[in-house]
Write an enzyme that holds these catalytic residues in place. Structure first.
Site, short mmCIF file in Angstrom:
data_model
loop_
_atom_site.label_atom_id
_atom_site.label_comp_id
_atom_site.label_asym_id
_atom_site.label_seq_id
_atom_site.Cartn_x
_atom_site.Cartn_y
_atom_site.Cartn_z
N ASP A 46 1.06 -1.31 0.07
CA ASP A 46 -0.05 0.08 0.12
C ASP A 46 0.93 1.33 -0.08
O ASP A 46 1.89 1.26 0.34
CB ASP A 46 -0.96 -0.15 1.23
CG ASP A 46 -2.06 -0.94 1.21
OD1 ASP A 46 -2.22 -1.80 0.45
OD2 ASP A 46 -2.75 -1.02 2.30
N HIS A 70 4.69 -7.53 0.00
CA HIS A 70 4.33 -9.07 -0.59
C HIS A 70 4.81 -9.14 -1.79
O HIS A 70 5.57 -8.08 -2.53
CB HIS A 70 2.85 -9.16 -0.84
CG HIS A 70 2.09 -9.26 0.51
ND1 HIS A 70 1.00 -10.09 0.68
CD2 HIS A 70 2.27 -8.58 1.68
CE1 HIS A 70 0.49 -10.03 1.92
NE2 HIS A 70 1.50 -8.93 2.55
N SER A 90 8.70 2.93 5.32
CA SER A 90 9.63 3.67 4.62
C SER A 90 8.94 3.38 3.14
O SER A 90 7.91 3.59 2.69
CB SER A 90 10.81 3.31 4.74
OG SER A 90 11.86 4.06 4.04
#
Length: 292
Positions: free
Chosen positions: A88, A154, A257
């Site tokens: 995200d 992921h 980050s």
């Protein structure tokens, strides 16, 4: 450059990040709850997506920050040829990696655009000119994770882990002002470079640390950063059988980050809907696999 960004040149980056880490792992009820409630309120964190939606159930701020999502909160693009967004956040930059002599961005091989005319090379980012050459003429995407985002990363595509490289460096902020004003920022910050072998060739996923948000943990070996490095540390994972499927969790930021994905030339085309500052979600299409 803002005064705050200018100040970060003089700040003791690792000391501040170490202090922030102590706060993040504090189990003091008032401390951890104040941190959690402040971030939820200030950044509008949607707790309905979390596997544990109760903010008071988390034992530490870091447990909240690295919270799991409830099943079905994110799903991979149904197109089996889609290379997936790893996290995200929003796109910091994306595009082609320079290839010498073809006028792609710059004529120097391996150039990656950062912002406002600034950039760096894949050799600088990976701390390895030979490994970087495999990505000349390929594509890249840089994804910035804000405090409100899901902080697990992921797999964009199924791959077998070949090598990790812990590259020591500074811990500049990776906010918009710093990205636009600190030269070669992503190639200067502390980072973990993860090399995978895929059915199309190499793929690289780079976990970049930042000021106060510099912890990196992987699913295959646990905490990698800190400790902060003094020298480049390489770990050979060949022959260990560490294969991670497309969309599987591979790592997490213990405080967040930026993650950078590199793909070789002729493998994929970036999704045309992507652009700088575009909001993105884990599992959406990052690129489309080209026919072999």
């Amino acid at each position: 450059m803002s005064p705050v960004t200018a100040l970060t040149y003089a700040l003791p980056h690792r000391l501040l990040s170490s202090l922030a880490r102590r706060l993040a792992y504090s189990t003091h009820p008032r401390v951890k709850q104040w941190l959690i409630d402040t971030v939820i309120r200030r950044f509008g964190v949607d707790m309905s997506e979390a596997a544990e939606p109760d903010p008071r159930a988390y034992p530490t701020f870091n447990a909240f920050f690295t919270r799991a999502l409830r099943p079905g909160a994110r799903t991979p693009d149904p197109d089996p040829g889609a290379i997936l967004m790893p996290a995200d956040g929003h796109i910091s930059e994306c595009g082609h990696i320079g290839r010498a002599g073809e006028g792609v961005l710059h004529e120097d091989a391996g150039h990656i655009f950062q912002a406002k005319g600034r950039g760096f090379t894949t050799a600088e980012l990976l701390a390895d000119a030979q490994a970087a050459a495999a990505f000349d003429g390929g594509v890249f995407a840089t994804v910035y994770l804000s405090p409100r985002d899901y902080h697990r990363v992921h797999m964009p595509w199924t791959g077998t882990l070949r090598e990790t490289v812990h590259v020591p460096g500074r811990l500049f902020s990776v906010g918009e002002d710093a990205v636009g004003s600190v030269s070669r920022l992503f190639a200067r910050n502390e980072r973990l470079v993860c090399h995978f072998d895929c059915d199309f060739g190499p793929m690289c996923v780079v976990m970049v640390g930042a000021l106060l948000v510099s912890g990196v943990e992987t699913v295959w070996s646990g905490v990698e950063i800190p400790p902060y490095g003094g020298d480049v540390v390489r770990k050979d994972w060949r022959g260990r059988g560490i294969t991670l499927e497309r969309f599987a969790e591979m790592a997490r930021f213990n405080y967040g980050s930026t993650v950078i994905v590199l793909l070789p030339r002729g493998v994929a085309e970036l999704d045309p809907a992507l652009y700088a500052r575009a909001p993105v979600r884990l599992g959406q299409r990052l690129a489309r696999r080209l026919p072999a």
